[in-house]
Design a protein around this motif. Structure first.
Motif, PDB file in Angstrom:
ATOM      1  N   MET A   1      43.949  35.336  25.027  1.00 60.69           N
ATOM      2  CA  MET A   1      43.201  35.117  26.418  1.00 60.69           C
ATOM      3  C   MET A   1      44.055  34.704  27.609  1.00 60.69           C
ATOM      4  O   MET A   1      44.731  33.943  27.315  1.00 60.69           O
ATOM      5  N   LEU A   6      41.111  34.383  34.674  1.00 60.72           N
ATOM      6  CA  LEU A   6      39.892  33.730  34.653  1.00 60.72           C
ATOM      7  C   LEU A   6      39.784  32.752  35.746  1.00 60.72           C
ATOM      8  O   LEU A   6      38.743  32.669  36.625  1.00 60.72           O
ATOM      9  N   TRP A   7      41.199  32.228  36.341  1.00 64.97           N
ATOM     10  CA  TRP A   7      41.279  31.095  37.133  1.00 64.97           C
ATOM     11  C   TRP A   7      41.154  31.786  38.617  1.00 64.97           C
ATOM     12  O   TRP A   7      40.372  31.659  39.436  1.00 64.97           O
ATOM     13  N   ASP A   8      42.156  32.705  38.783  1.00 65.12           N
ATOM     14  CA  ASP A   8      42.280  33.204  40.097  1.00 65.12           C
ATOM     15  C   ASP A   8      42.479  34.907  40.135  1.00 65.12           C
ATOM     16  O   ASP A   8      43.096  35.155  41.210  1.00 65.12           O
ATOM     17  N   LYS A   9      42.383  35.459  39.092  1.00 67.91           N
ATOM     18  CA  LYS A   9      42.187  36.742  39.086  1.00 67.91           C
ATOM     19  C   LYS A   9      43.707  37.282  39.134  1.00 67.91           C
ATOM     20  O   LYS A   9      44.109  38.567  39.437  1.00 67.91           O
ATOM     21  N   GLN A  16      37.727  41.034  28.244  1.00 67.12           N
ATOM     22  CA  GLN A  16      36.469  40.336  27.925  1.00 67.12           C
ATOM     23  C   GLN A  16      35.974  39.975  29.146  1.00 67.12           C
ATOM     24  O   GLN A  16      34.580  39.994  29.557  1.00 67.12           O
ATOM     25  N   GLU A  21      32.554  40.668  34.159  1.00 65.16           N
ATOM     26  CA  GLU A  21      32.347  40.599  35.459  1.00 65.16           C
ATOM     27  C   GLU A  21      31.736  41.994  35.727  1.00 65.16           C
ATOM     28  O   GLU A  21      30.843  41.921  36.588  1.00 65.16           O
ATOM     29  N   LEU A  24      27.744  41.550  34.825  1.00 66.06           N
ATOM     30  CA  LEU A  24      27.165  40.339  35.554  1.00 66.06           C
ATOM     31  C   LEU A  24      27.035  40.883  36.854  1.00 66.06           C
ATOM     32  O   LEU A  24      26.303  40.165  37.825  1.00 66.06           O
TER      33      LEU A  24
ATOM     34  N   ILE B 139      24.242  32.152  29.564  1.00 64.78           N
ATOM     35  CA  ILE B 139      25.028  31.314  30.459  1.00 64.78           C
ATOM     36  C   ILE B 139      24.299  30.087  30.717  1.00 64.78           C
ATOM     37  O   ILE B 139      24.525  28.822  30.832  1.00 64.78           O
ATOM     38  N   ARG B 153      31.801  32.471  39.036  1.00 64.17           N
ATOM     39  CA  ARG B 153      33.036  33.413  38.767  1.00 64.17           C
ATOM     40  C   ARG B 153      32.667  34.768  38.404  1.00 64.17           C
ATOM     41  O   ARG B 153      33.468  35.762  38.851  1.00 64.17           O
ATOM     42  N   LEU B 154      31.768  34.760  37.490  1.00 62.92           N
ATOM     43  CA  LEU B 154      31.410  35.824  36.635  1.00 62.92           C
ATOM     44  C   LEU B 154      30.583  36.881  37.467  1.00 62.92           C
ATOM     45  O   LEU B 154      30.454  38.188  37.458  1.00 62.92           O
ATOM     46  N   MET B 158      33.754  35.055  42.765  1.00 65.88           N
ATOM     47  CA  MET B 158      34.706  34.206  43.412  1.00 65.88           C
ATOM     48  C   MET B 158      35.801  33.314  42.332  1.00 65.88           C
ATOM     49  O   MET B 158      35.769  33.426  41.230  1.00 65.88           O
ATOM     50  N   THR B 159      37.029  33.240  43.018  1.00 70.37           N
ATOM     51  CA  THR B 159      38.108  33.025  42.219  1.00 70.37           C
ATOM     52  C   THR B 159      37.875  31.363  42.104  1.00 70.37           C
ATOM     53  O   THR B 159      37.191  30.662  42.640  1.00 70.37           O
ATOM     54  N   GLY B 160      38.574  30.523  41.096  1.00 71.16           N
ATOM     55  CA  GLY B 160      38.596  29.397  41.105  1.00 71.16           C
ATOM     56  C   GLY B 160      38.958  28.386  42.100  1.00 71.16           C
ATOM     57  O   GLY B 160      37.970  27.459  42.620  1.00 71.16           O
ATOM     58  N   PRO B 161      39.950  28.704  42.883  1.00 64.21           N
ATOM     59  CA  PRO B 161      40.327  28.096  44.151  1.00 64.21           C
ATOM     60  C   PRO B 161      39.056  28.221  45.143  1.00 64.21           C
ATOM     61  O   PRO B 161      38.777  27.125  45.794  1.00 64.21           O
ATOM     62  N   PRO B 171      40.020  21.267  42.299  1.00 55.50           N
ATOM     63  CA  PRO B 171      40.358  22.718  41.610  1.00 55.50           C
ATOM     64  C   PRO B 171      40.698  22.169  39.920  1.00 55.50           C
ATOM     65  O   PRO B 171      40.493  23.156  39.118  1.00 55.50           O
ATOM     66  N   VAL B 174      37.481  22.499  38.249  1.00 57.52           N
ATOM     67  CA  VAL B 174      36.801  23.916  38.328  1.00 57.52           C
ATOM     68  C   VAL B 174      37.399  24.498  37.030  1.00 57.52           C
ATOM     69  O   VAL B 174      36.878  25.406  35.970  1.00 57.52           O
ATOM     70  N   ARG B 175      38.815  24.282  36.835  1.00 58.36           N
ATOM     71  CA  ARG B 175      39.629  24.991  35.937  1.00 58.36           C
ATOM     72  C   ARG B 175      39.099  24.631  34.631  1.00 58.36           C
ATOM     73  O   ARG B 175      38.972  25.573  33.672  1.00 58.36           O
ATOM     74  N   LEU B 178      35.629  26.219  33.802  1.00 61.38           N
ATOM     75  CA  LEU B 178      35.789  27.591  33.553  1.00 61.38           C
ATOM     76  C   LEU B 178      36.449  27.961  32.198  1.00 61.38           C
ATOM     77  O   LEU B 178      35.825  28.704  31.346  1.00 61.38           O
ATOM     78  N   HIS B 179      37.381  27.090  31.717  1.00 60.44           N
ATOM     79  CA  HIS B 179      37.905  27.311  30.544  1.00 60.44           C
ATOM     80  C   HIS B 179      37.077  26.976  29.261  1.00 60.44           C
ATOM     81  O   HIS B 179      36.855  27.921  28.429  1.00 60.44           O
ATOM     82  N   MET B 182      33.698  29.394  29.442  1.00 56.98           N
ATOM     83  CA  MET B 182      34.176  30.647  28.897  1.00 56.98           C
ATOM     84  C   MET B 182      34.371  30.742  27.244  1.00 56.98           C
ATOM     85  O   MET B 182      33.956  31.531  26.599  1.00 56.98           O
ATOM     86  N   LEU B 185      30.958  30.440  25.883  1.00 53.12           N
ATOM     87  CA  LEU B 185      30.226  31.553  26.069  1.00 53.12           C
ATOM     88  C   LEU B 185      30.508  32.848  25.156  1.00 53.12           C
ATOM     89  O   LEU B 185      29.770  33.595  24.564  1.00 53.12           O
ATOM     90  N   ARG B 186      31.944  32.761  24.958  1.00 44.76           N
ATOM     91  CA  ARG B 186      32.543  33.642  23.789  1.00 44.76           C
ATOM     92  C   ARG B 186      31.891  33.405  22.600  1.00 44.76           C
ATOM     93  O   ARG B 186      31.387  34.396  21.719  1.00 44.76           O
TER      94      ARG B 186
END
Lengths: 193, 195
Positions: A1, A6-9, A16, A21, A24, B139, B153-154, B158-161, B171, B174-175, B178-179, B182, B185-186
């Protein structure tokens, strides 16, 4: 992974995450104009600057008034302080001291004027040199008119003349009494031979 | 959305615009826009709406039925416009409106409990939408901290920042959200043999 994707593309895309993306993305926000009703009034933010300025002005005015009152009270305080000191101060003794009085014929038989002088003995005991004479009444002569002053001077001269005459008369009388008693003189003499 | 953001950034970076619009010491676009709205320019609020509508949409989508989200977004922005004068720090417009959205989502469930039970059976015939709705349901089953971040995000892309900047979260948190989100969710997707 790949966490960076996931963080900033960035970096290598995670398949996955990419797939999620895509799926959704169908639910993503669809831009729609905001309809603001005409009657909706936007309230303006209250500014506290005018209120603060008014408060500061009032505070400054109060401060100035306080300072002015204090200065006024300091100006008037010395006499009042002395007054209270002379009347209330413990240990203060009231002494009567005669003032120099110019007497005329009418005032010869009168008692001399008295002026009250208050000496704070508490202070004088500490430092006699700086003993505080609290208050001395001004002599009445200070307020005489020129013609009154002249009359006073004439009266003074007459008084001096009268005193001189009286003094001469007393001297003469003394001499006569001494001459009228020769026995006493003989009695006082020592015998010779 | 991003075109609007880019236009706004360009406006700020243009020297002429900077001297005419941006007050000294205030660097963010939100500050300029909020100030303009409070000075009576209601139309400028539309730009704030364009910038923050995806954030509000994502926050609501993580909490309330999808069919209710669009109307709630409008309501929230109108409420924000009425109460904008109460916002002390103009630069904190994002966290402020995010909080309004979360509160409104809670209110929605309080009201709906008294009235009608709202269910998510307004399923679209479109297979892609139905698939997306299924994953969204998964989710929504995650802890609150993870679901909002994952939706932003999904779903909103939007990105994390960006999420951190708009919501006011750090940040780092948020990181982490997200981790961990995810990962959960997986696990859920794996158990359902999805994807």
């Amino acid at each position: 992974m790949n966490e960076e994707y996931l963080w900033d593309k960035s970096g290598k895309p995670d398949p996955q995450v990419q797939q999620l993306e895509e799926i959704l993305g169908a639910l993503r926000y669809q831009p729609r104009p905001l309809e603001i009703p005409r009657e909706l009034v936007v309230a303006r933010r209250r500014s506290y600057i005018p209120i603060l300025m008014i408060a500061a002005t009032v505070a400054l005015a109060l401060l100035a008034a306080g300072l002015w009152l204090r200065m006024q009270s300091q100006k008037t305080s010395p006499s009042s302080v002395v007054e209270t000191k002379s009347t209330v101060a413990p240990g203060g003794i009231r002494e009567d001291v005669p003032t120099p009085v110019v007497a005329n014929d009418e005032t010869l038989n009168q008692r001399p004027k008295k002026v009250s002088v208050r000496i704070n003995h508490r202070n004088s005991s500490r430092n006699p040199l700086t003993a505080s004479v609290s208050r001395v009444k001004k002599p009445r002569e200070a307020g005489l008119k020129p013609n009154e002053r002249q009359e006073a001077v004439i009266a003074k001269e007459q008084l001096m003349m009268a005193l001189r005459l009286a003094s001469e008369k007393l001297n003469l009388a003394q001499r006569r009494t001494q001459l009228s008693s020769p026995a006493n003189l003989i009695r006082n003499q020592h015998k010779v031979g | 959305m991003y075109e609007l953001e880019a236009t706004a950034d360009m406006l700020l970076r243009t020297p002429e615009a900077k001297t005419s619009i941006e007050p000294p010491g205030e660097t963010t676009l939100e500050v300029v826009l909020v100030k303009a709205v409070l000075e009576g320019d209601r139309d400028v609020f539309g730009r704030l709406y364009d910038l923050y509508a995806p954030l509000v949409h994502g926050i609501l989508l993580a909490r309330v039925p999808r069919a209710e989200v669009d109307d709630l977004v409008q309501d929230i922005f109108l409420h924000a416009l009425r109460k904008l004068h109460t916002l002390r720090d103009s630069a904190a417009f994002g966290p402020w409106i995010a909080m309004i959205a979360r509160n409104r989502a809670m209110d929605f469930y309080r009201r709906s409990r008294d009235t009608v039970e709202v269910t998510e059976d307004l399923r679209s015939t479109d297979s892609s939408i139905s698939r997306a709705t299924e994953i969204l349901d998964l989710i929504r089953g995650l802890p609150e901290a993870y679901r909002e971040t994952l939706v932003l995000r999904l779903v909103e892309g939007m990105t994390g920042p960006e999420i951190a900047g708009r919501t006011g979260l750090t940040p780092a948190s948020v990181r982490v959200n997200l981790h961990r989100g995810m990962k959960l969710l997986r696990e859920k997707l794996g158990s359902r043999e999805g994807l």
